[in-house]
Design an enzyme around this catalytic site. Structure first.
Site, short mmCIF file in Angstrom:
data_model
loop_
_atom_site.label_atom_id
_atom_site.label_comp_id
_atom_site.label_asym_id
_atom_site.label_seq_id
_atom_site.Cartn_x
_atom_site.Cartn_y
_atom_site.Cartn_z
CG ASP A 182 -1.75 -1.25 1.37
OD1 ASP A 182 -2.33 -1.69 0.36
OD2 ASP A 182 -1.76 -1.82 2.47
CE LYS A 224 2.22 10.14 -8.74
NZ LYS A 224 2.33 11.33 -7.87
CB ALA A 265 -1.86 -6.73 -4.95
N GLY A 266 -4.31 -4.31 -4.49
CA GLY A 266 -5.04 -3.25 -5.16
C GLY A 266 -4.18 -2.06 -5.48
CG HIS A 267 -1.41 -1.46 -7.79
ND1 HIS A 267 -0.63 -2.19 -8.67
CD2 HIS A 267 -0.87 -1.65 -6.56
CE1 HIS A 267 0.33 -2.80 -7.99
NE2 HIS A 267 0.20 -2.50 -6.72
CE LYS A 306 -9.37 3.83 10.90
NZ LYS A 306 -10.16 4.28 12.09
CD GLN A 351 0.64 -9.11 -2.32
OE1 GLN A 351 1.56 -9.65 -2.91
NE2 GLN A 351 -0.61 -9.25 -2.70
CB VAL A 353 -8.49 -5.78 -2.77
CG1 VAL A 353 -9.23 -7.10 -2.83
CG2 VAL A 353 -7.56 -5.64 -3.98
CB THR A 354 -10.42 -5.86 1.70
OG1 THR A 354 -9.48 -4.95 2.31
CG2 THR A 354 -9.67 -7.05 1.13
CB SER A 379 4.61 10.38 -5.24
OG SER A 379 3.22 10.51 -5.46
CB THR A 380 3.77 16.03 -4.08
OG1 THR A 380 3.59 16.36 -5.47
CG2 THR A 380 5.25 16.08 -3.74
N GLY A 389 1.79 2.95 -2.65
CA GLY A 389 1.54 3.80 -3.81
C GLY A 389 2.24 3.31 -5.05
CE LYS A 390 3.42 -2.68 -4.47
NZ LYS A 390 3.01 -2.35 -3.09
#
Length: 432
Positions: A13, A18, A39-41, A306, A226, A302-303, A415-416, A15-16
């Site tokens: 998580d 972007k 894995a969510g992007h 939090k 991941q 994905v899920t 990254s900003t 920020g891969k």
């Protein structure tokens, strides 16, 4: 020109998505080499949001070849759904732009169900891992156990029934032991045959495709899922994923030689988060944790779970730099820290009265480590949307330089914001 491997240097998580999307403009091929659709992007392109789980982040870039490598475990139905969703958003997802390795192992309904059965049983005993229940772990087990159904098997209807029988001999025994009904051969065959025609056009000898691209001098970007601390060998075991997430897996999970892998870029969040169970030395179960989670929108792609939030842990990232051979980092979400009066950074641990500079491998020791913090002055200005060092407050620059010093790796990109253009380039990873 070097090929580039992108890995997470924390618990994922970071920020891969972007960063891979941003780098893919300089690449010709983008390869996903491990993990599954757990894995969510999230990509934000010209204000439009794309949420990817299985497909390589380069798929939203026109003119790029995206590849799902053999190191991935592949849910065919999730793939079809994700392709349809992207097509509805106007993305060209066709077999000439996207390839799936023929020797990629499949995730089936029996894997998802087994994943859920085990998590439910573990919840009652207090040993829950916190998986996404998407069948990732059980699919990797079957791959290692040499009973997996693979993408190429969908094209061989003579041997496919035999492979399904072999798989069910194992799974039905497990299901009986866990008190659940068996699955029929016909049910799994129907599950596979109904989706085969939608999958097979994407199948290819990925190792050959990549070898041809390499010989032609094309740039290859290897995308991991991941993070290093979720690696099955090098992470906070047993609270890890079921594959190797480190840079060394890029070669094995894609079908290329180690020499093909060049620059290793570690994606690093300016603070620390993790999803699921397991140790987290710098976790803040207080106002700071809530602040980071709210400001950083820290919910799983994905899920929707939090994420747990805490201060930057230089010990963990320094270890990730060593394990991966990271040459530079892409520091993300610096803007989340805007406005804080002070910012803490973990520089070491105390374990049973001793000071250490590494994360111990033992589960018990990991639970006992206590962070040692240095406190830095925060900044009142904003870093959000900055596109040059001159746009950053002086204290923000000081914070970045301190992180570089602690982890032993320079910042290559900064990254900003989630927007792809809000990125400060220091070193182009594709340059030798």
């Amino acid at each position: 020109m070097a090929n580039v491997v992108v890995v997470g240097s924390q618990w994922g998580d970071e920020g891969k998505g972007k960063i891979v999307d941003w780098l893919s403009e300089r690449a010709d091929v983008v390869v996903r080499f491990q993990g599954g659709h757990n894995a969510g992007h999230t990509l934000v392109v010209d204000g439009k949001v794309y949420k990817l789980s299985l497909l390589p982040s380069g798929v939203v870039r026109e003119g790029k070849l995206s590849i799902i490598g053999n190191g991935v475990v592949f849910d065919p139905h999730a793939f079809v759904a994700e392709v349809q969703k992207l097509k509805a958003q106007g993305v060209d997802v066709t077999p000439d732009r996207l390839k799936i390795a023929e020797n990629t192992a499949l995730i089936l309904s029996v894997h998802r169900e087994l994943d859920g059965f085990r998590e439910d049983a573990a919840s009652n005993s207090g040993t829950k891992i916190g998986t996404t229940r998407r069948g990732i772990g059980p699919a990797y087990e079957d791959k290692v156990g040499r009973r997996a159904v693979r993408v190429m098997d969908l094209a061989d209807l003579e041997t496919l029934p035999l492979k399904v029988d072999r798989l069910l001999t194992h799974h039905n025994a497990l299901r009986r032991g866990l008190g659940h009904d068996e699955v029929t051969h016909d049910a799994i065959m129907q599950e596979l045959t109904t989706v085969a025609n939608e999958i097979l056009p994407y199948m290819d000898r990925v190792w050959k495709v990549l070898d041809d691209k390499r010989r032609a001098g094309e740039r290859i970007l290897f995308e991991g899922a991941q993070g290093t601390l979720l690696d099955i060998d090098h992470g906070t075991y047993p609270f890890v994923t079921s594959s190797n997430t480190v840079a060394g897996q890029a070669a094995a999970g894609s079908g290329v030689g180690p020499g093909t892998v060049g620059y290793v870029l570690g994606i690093t969040k300016a603070y620390t988060t993790r999803v699921g169970e397991g140790p987290f030395p710098t976790e803040q179960k207080n106002e700071i944790g809530e602040f980071l989670g709210t400001r950083g929108h820290e919910f799983g792609v994905v899920t929707g779970r939090k994420r747990r939030c805490g201060w930057f842990d230089a010990v963990l990232v320094r270890q990730a730099v060593a394990v991966n051979g990271i040459k530079g980092i892409a520091l993300t979400k610096l803007d989340v820290l805007d406005g804080l009066d002070e910012i803490k950074v973990c520089t070491g641990y105390r374990l049973d009265g001793e000071t250490i500079d590494y994360l111990p491998a033992s589960q018990g020791a990991q639970a006992r480590v206590e962070p040692i913090y240095e406190t830095l002055e925060g900044w009142k200005g904003t870093t959000a949307g900055a596109r040059s060092w001159n746009d950053l407050p002086a204290q923000a620059v000081k914070y970045v330089r301190y992180i570089e010093e602690l982890i032993g790796a320079p910042v290559a990109l900064l990254s900003t914001s989630p927007e792809r253009d809000d990125t400060i380039l220091v070193t182009d990873p594709f340059q030798d």
